[in-house]
Design an enzyme around this catalytic site. Structure first.
Site, PDB file in Angstrom:
ATOM      1  N   ASP A   1      -9.542   5.110  -1.378  1.00 55.51           N
ATOM      2  CA  ASP A   1      -8.479   5.696  -2.208  1.00 55.51           C
ATOM      3  C   ASP A   1      -9.105   6.305  -3.468  1.00 55.51           C
ATOM      4  O   ASP A   1     -10.335   6.350  -3.603  1.00 55.51           O
ATOM      5  CB  ASP A   1      -7.405   4.651  -2.539  1.00 55.51           C
ATOM      6  CG  ASP A   1      -7.916   3.579  -3.498  1.00 55.51           C
ATOM      7  OD1 ASP A   1      -9.132   3.560  -3.797  1.00 55.51           O
ATOM      8  OD2 ASP A   1      -7.095   2.770  -3.958  1.00 55.51           O
TER       9      ASP A   1
ATOM     10  N   GLU B   1       0.834  -1.211   0.000  1.00 56.56           N
ATOM     11  CA  GLU B   1       0.000   0.000   0.000  1.00 56.56           C
ATOM     12  C   GLU B   1       0.864   1.255   0.000  1.00 56.56           C
ATOM     13  O   GLU B   1       0.520   2.247  -0.644  1.00 56.56           O
ATOM     14  CB  GLU B   1      -0.957   0.005   1.202  1.00 56.56           C
ATOM     15  CG  GLU B   1      -2.068  -1.033   1.105  1.00 56.56           C
ATOM     16  CD  GLU B   1      -2.951  -0.877  -0.135  1.00 56.56           C
ATOM     17  OE1 GLU B   1      -3.038   0.234  -0.676  1.00 56.56           O
ATOM     18  OE2 GLU B   1      -3.541  -1.879  -0.564  1.00 56.56           O
TER      19      GLU B   1
ATOM     20  N   TYR C   1      -6.554   5.733   5.191  1.00 53.32           N
ATOM     21  CA  TYR C   1      -6.670   4.798   4.069  1.00 53.32           C
ATOM     22  C   TYR C   1      -5.834   3.536   4.323  1.00 53.32           C
ATOM     23  O   TYR C   1      -6.333   2.409   4.232  1.00 53.32           O
ATOM     24  CB  TYR C   1      -6.237   5.455   2.742  1.00 53.32           C
ATOM     25  CG  TYR C   1      -6.001   4.403   1.709  1.00 53.32           C
ATOM     26  CD1 TYR C   1      -7.074   3.757   1.120  1.00 53.32           C
ATOM     27  CD2 TYR C   1      -4.705   3.978   1.393  1.00 53.32           C
ATOM     28  CE1 TYR C   1      -6.871   2.714   0.229  1.00 53.32           C
ATOM     29  CE2 TYR C   1      -4.501   2.942   0.504  1.00 53.32           C
ATOM     30  CZ  TYR C   1      -5.586   2.324  -0.074  1.00 53.32           C
ATOM     31  OH  TYR C   1      -5.392   1.284  -0.943  1.00 53.32           O
TER      32      TYR C   1
END
Ligand code: SF4
Length: 336
Positions: free
Chosen positions: A133, A32, A115
């Site tokens: 996102d 990520e 997030y």
């Protein structure tokens, strides 16, 4: 939203990405972080190499920062990796190397926002936490026909609430990946493939043919231009580099670079500091575009005659490719 259809579509159609075939929270975190501002195809080889070299969060915690930056050289936005390094050290010390498993603990780590915490909680631990996102914003704003400005936090918060309510009725580990994958491969920014979309039936943008208008994002200011004189200073088998301490590209090496009007101003400036150079007449220009800045570099070759800035580090020509260097300088053609 028919969550079941979305999840079934994902299970049957998703791309087999190395970071989507794992429930390891450390691996999901690494992916990520790498995927922030970076294309999936670019990330894959970096991710595979990174995990091979730092297979656990403790391995990352004990890494040399320079080795880490060298490993991710070319991905840009290096601050994210320095913060990741700090977070790994905290996990190593405070949690004895066990990746934390609550939202609050994860979100308290350096560099981890809502997030990333939501992505780790839902994908690794199957807990219902929204991970909103850019892909998810696009899917939900189109599905709901929401044409408010999605640069504004309060409008993104509304979408986050919707996403949160949907994930609470879903299998979190599948749902989060499914809605991200839908945004990446079907509900794409241009030419969305609505004909193969599992949630087409109730999509407002599809019904009203407004896919191109959504999400609405107000215009950002353009990038700022910076003009530099850049010096490739060498002696027989060394270059002189500088390690950046500015926030942008901190920790990366660069050829000494100066915000001055001309090479003549630079010569005077360096002479005042006791540094004398022989500067070749021939020079060339290069440009590098960052997301918020454009660097215009006037590149001169030089040899050191007298003195040296305390910030310049002598690096053997053989080792120039072994130090972490931002793409803006790595791509400079240093051959004459
Ligand atoms: S129908 Fe089209 S616009 Fe609507 S969510 Fe699916 S791909 Fe996106």
């Amino acid at each position: 939203m028919n969550i079941q259809l979305l999840q079934t579509w994902y299970l049957e159609n998703h791309r087999k990405l190395p970071f989507r075939e794992t429930k390891n929270p450390y691996h999901i975190w690494v992916s990520e972080v790498m995927l922030q501002q970076t294309q999936v195809e670019t990330v894959i080889p970096y991710f595979i190499k990174f995990i091979a070299i730092y297979p656990t969060v403790c391995d990352l915690a004990h890494a040399e920062e320079e080795h880490l930056l060298k490993l991710v050289e070319g991905l840009g936005y290096y601050r994210r990796f320095r913060l990741m390094h700090q977070a790994a050290k905290i996990i190593d010390h405070i949690y004895q190397g066990r990746f934390p498993n609550t939202y609050d603990e994860i979100k308290a780590l350096p560099g981890i926002g809502e997030y990333t915490a939501g992505a780790i909680m839902s994908i690794a631990y199957n807990k219902p936490y929204s991970a909103l996102d850019g892909n998810v914003i696009r899917v939900i704003s189109r599905y709901m026909g929401d044409d408010r400005d999605m640069r504004q936090q309060k409008n993104r918060n509304t979408l986050n609430d919707i996403n949160q309510s949907w994930i609470e009725d879903a299998t979190p580990e599948i749902y989060t990946q499914a809605i991200m994958e839908l945004g990446a491969t079907v509900c794409k920014p241009k030419n969305p493939r609505c004909g193969m979309c599992p949630i087409q039936e109730h999509c407002v943008a599809y019904q009203q043919n407004r896919q191109d208008e959504l999400p609405f994002l107000s215009k950002l200011n353009g990038p700022t231009s910076h003009h530099y004189v850049t010096l490739i200073i060498e002696d027989d088998d060394h270059y002189y580099l500088r390690k950046r301490d500015e926030e942008l590209l901190k920790g990366m090496y660069e050829y000494p670079q100066f915000d001055v009007e001309s090479i003549h101003h630079l010569e005077t400036l360096l002479q005042e500091q006791g540094v004398e150079l022989i500067i070749e007449e021939h020079y060339h220009r290069e440009k590098h575009i960052f997301s918020h800045q454009v660097w215009h570099m006037e590149i001169h070759h030089a040899r050191l005659l007298k003195g040296k800035s305390p910030h310049w580090i002598s690096i053997s020509k053989n080792q120039i490719n072994e130090v972490p260097m931002a793409t803006a300088h790595r791509k400079i053609n240093i051959k004459r």
